[in-house]
Motif scaffolding. Sequence first.
Motif, PDB file in Angstrom:
ATOM      1  N   UNK A 117      49.553  29.233  32.555  1.00  6.20           N
ATOM      2  CA  UNK A 117      49.281  30.418  33.478  1.00  6.20           C
ATOM      3  C   UNK A 117      48.375  31.393  32.678  1.00  6.20           C
ATOM      4  N   UNK A 118      48.489  31.248  31.383  1.00  4.73           N
ATOM      5  CA  UNK A 118      47.866  32.187  30.594  1.00  4.73           C
ATOM      6  C   UNK A 118      46.301  31.884  30.645  1.00  4.73           C
ATOM      7  N   UNK A 119      45.915  30.411  30.998  1.00  6.78           N
ATOM      8  CA  UNK A 119      44.699  30.073  31.165  1.00  6.78           C
ATOM      9  C   UNK A 119      43.893  30.164  32.528  1.00  6.78           C
ATOM     10  N   UNK A 120      45.210  30.050  33.445  1.00 11.47           N
ATOM     11  CA  UNK A 120      44.568  30.074  35.067  1.00 11.47           C
ATOM     12  C   UNK A 120      44.164  31.582  35.383  1.00 11.47           C
ATOM     13  N   UNK A 121      42.617  31.770  35.530  1.00 11.88           N
ATOM     14  CA  UNK A 121      42.218  32.933  36.153  1.00 11.88           C
ATOM     15  C   UNK A 121      41.183  32.612  36.821  1.00 11.88           C
ATOM     16  N   UNK A 122      41.131  33.314  38.116  1.00  9.64           N
ATOM     17  CA  UNK A 122      39.851  33.150  38.923  1.00  9.64           C
ATOM     18  C   UNK A 122      39.149  34.363  39.408  1.00  9.64           C
ATOM     19  N   UNK A 123      37.935  34.747  39.126  1.00  9.92           N
ATOM     20  CA  UNK A 123      37.357  35.790  39.409  1.00  9.92           C
ATOM     21  C   UNK A 123      37.432  35.964  40.925  1.00  9.92           C
ATOM     22  N   UNK A 124      37.450  37.342  41.332  1.00  8.94           N
ATOM     23  CA  UNK A 124      37.549  37.414  42.789  1.00  8.94           C
ATOM     24  C   UNK A 124      36.856  38.819  43.083  1.00  8.94           C
ATOM     25  N   UNK A 125      36.589  38.873  44.398  1.00 10.15           N
ATOM     26  CA  UNK A 125      35.915  40.336  44.910  1.00 10.15           C
ATOM     27  C   UNK A 125      37.090  41.439  44.930  1.00 10.15           C
ATOM     28  N   UNK A 126      36.650  42.490  44.337  1.00 12.70           N
ATOM     29  CA  UNK A 126      37.712  43.662  44.522  1.00 12.70           C
ATOM     30  C   UNK A 126      37.632  44.404  45.740  1.00 12.70           C
ATOM     31  N   UNK A 127      39.157  44.770  46.111  1.00 10.66           N
ATOM     32  CA  UNK A 127      39.322  45.563  47.332  1.00 10.66           C
ATOM     33  C   UNK A 127      39.117  47.048  47.109  1.00 10.66           C
ATOM     34  N   UNK A 128      39.121  47.870  48.325  1.00 12.34           N
ATOM     35  CA  UNK A 128      39.344  49.204  48.302  1.00 12.34           C
ATOM     36  C   UNK A 128      40.459  49.446  47.714  1.00 12.34           C
ATOM     37  N   UNK A 129      40.235  50.626  46.766  1.00  8.92           N
ATOM     38  CA  UNK A 129      41.485  50.938  46.104  1.00  8.92           C
ATOM     39  C   UNK A 129      41.605  50.187  44.683  1.00  8.92           C
ATOM     40  N   UNK A 130      40.986  49.308  44.457  1.00 12.13           N
ATOM     41  CA  UNK A 130      41.161  48.867  43.137  1.00 12.13           C
ATOM     42  C   UNK A 130      40.236  49.507  42.130  1.00 12.13           C
ATOM     43  N   UNK A 131      40.936  49.492  40.920  1.00 17.85           N
ATOM     44  CA  UNK A 131      39.912  50.316  39.917  1.00 17.85           C
ATOM     45  C   UNK A 131      38.828  49.211  39.447  1.00 17.85           C
ATOM     46  N   UNK A 132      37.694  50.177  39.329  1.00 20.22           N
ATOM     47  CA  UNK A 132      36.424  49.281  38.780  1.00 20.22           C
ATOM     48  C   UNK A 132      36.589  48.664  37.233  1.00 20.22           C
ATOM     49  N   UNK A 133      36.560  47.693  37.152  1.00 20.39           N
ATOM     50  CA  UNK A 133      36.615  47.153  35.687  1.00 20.39           C
ATOM     51  C   UNK A 133      35.396  47.521  34.726  1.00 20.39           C
ATOM     52  N   UNK A 134      34.281  47.781  35.657  1.00 23.22           N
ATOM     53  CA  UNK A 134      33.120  47.999  34.870  1.00 23.22           C
ATOM     54  C   UNK A 134      32.239  48.759  35.798  1.00 23.22           C
ATOM     55  N   UNK A 187      33.337  52.314  35.905  1.00 21.11           N
ATOM     56  CA  UNK A 187      34.275  51.990  35.285  1.00 21.11           C
ATOM     57  C   UNK A 187      35.416  52.831  35.117  1.00 21.11           C
ATOM     58  N   UNK A 188      36.694  52.208  35.778  1.00 22.53           N
ATOM     59  CA  UNK A 188      37.825  53.295  35.616  1.00 22.53           C
ATOM     60  C   UNK A 188      38.190  54.060  36.912  1.00 22.53           C
ATOM     61  N   UNK A 189      37.207  53.944  37.898  1.00 22.69           N
ATOM     62  CA  UNK A 189      37.476  54.844  39.083  1.00 22.69           C
ATOM     63  C   UNK A 189      37.835  53.793  40.242  1.00 22.69           C
ATOM     64  N   UNK A 190      38.618  54.244  41.206  1.00 20.07           N
ATOM     65  CA  UNK A 190      38.883  53.540  42.372  1.00 20.07           C
ATOM     66  C   UNK A 190      37.857  53.237  43.336  1.00 20.07           C
ATOM     67  N   UNK A 191      37.949  52.259  43.760  1.00 19.01           N
ATOM     68  CA  UNK A 191      36.679  51.601  44.719  1.00 19.01           C
ATOM     69  C   UNK A 191      36.922  52.314  46.186  1.00 19.01           C
ATOM     70  N   UNK A 192      35.872  52.801  46.972  1.00 22.81           N
ATOM     71  CA  UNK A 192      35.784  53.152  48.390  1.00 22.81           C
ATOM     72  C   UNK A 192      35.657  51.711  48.931  1.00 22.81           C
ATOM     73  N   UNK A 193      35.754  51.928  50.030  1.00 26.46           N
ATOM     74  CA  UNK A 193      35.602  50.635  51.258  1.00 26.46           C
ATOM     75  C   UNK A 193      34.150  50.408  51.142  1.00 26.46           C
TER      76      UNK A 193
END
Length: 253
Positions: A117-134, A187-193
């Motif tokens: 489970x440490x190795x299993x990661x899947x990139x995905x589209x962020x949703x509204x309200x998620x914090x921008x990682x970059x 980066x660090x700010x929540x995403x709008x819709x």
Amino acid sequence: MPRSKRSKLVSLTQVSKKTREHKNALIEEVQANADKYRYCWLFGVGSMRNTHLKTVRKLWKDSARIFFGRGAVMAKGIGTTPEEEHKPGLHKLAQLIKGQVGLLFTDSEPSEVTEWFDDFKQPEFARAGNIATRTVILPAGPVMQKHSDPPEPFPHNEDPQLRKLGLTTTMNRGVPTLHAPHKICEKGKPLTAEQAQLLKLIGERLAVFRVSLLARWDATTGGLVQMDPPADIPLEVEAADGEDDEEEADMSE
């Protein structure tokens, strides 16, 4: 004269709901797996997507059983008090079931489970309200979409949608074009819709689907080991129990 189909009435009472029998069957299934397997893991999910969870189920189907749904049903199955617990020590795990979490029953060694489970990661589209990682900035010039390799410019018929989402584009030889760089998110700010939709259109994946192990119960000792979730991946463990019927349906797969 034939009756018009437009006038047909559809009763909302025809929509199927989760019955008490269905929930009791799930409770019995949880208990049966607690009897079958040595370990029961509690896990949380970052950037939950049913598609990726189904992939996890498929890869573990021969050596584990996964339940992901309403926490109250899972907690009821293993027992929330020493008097009600299905097996010794399980009530301690039940008390940790909060929000959008799941149970994984398996005989696989803990080191194997944690490493997988440490190795299993899947990139995905962020949703509204998620914090921008970059921070994402579109350069001046044709607006490109990264769904293809190499990236291609947006077609002319997408220009109204791009404008609606905040881009000040003009048409240059039939291609939506920016005359100045445009910052989509910081980066660090929540995403709008609108930001989340624009990021999806251009193909920028800022979220990561990840299953993080939170605790492990051992049937041989009745002991419980808790683990700290990774700080770099926000887990969706604060959602209200049962807010999505689709998640409850996942429990029986």
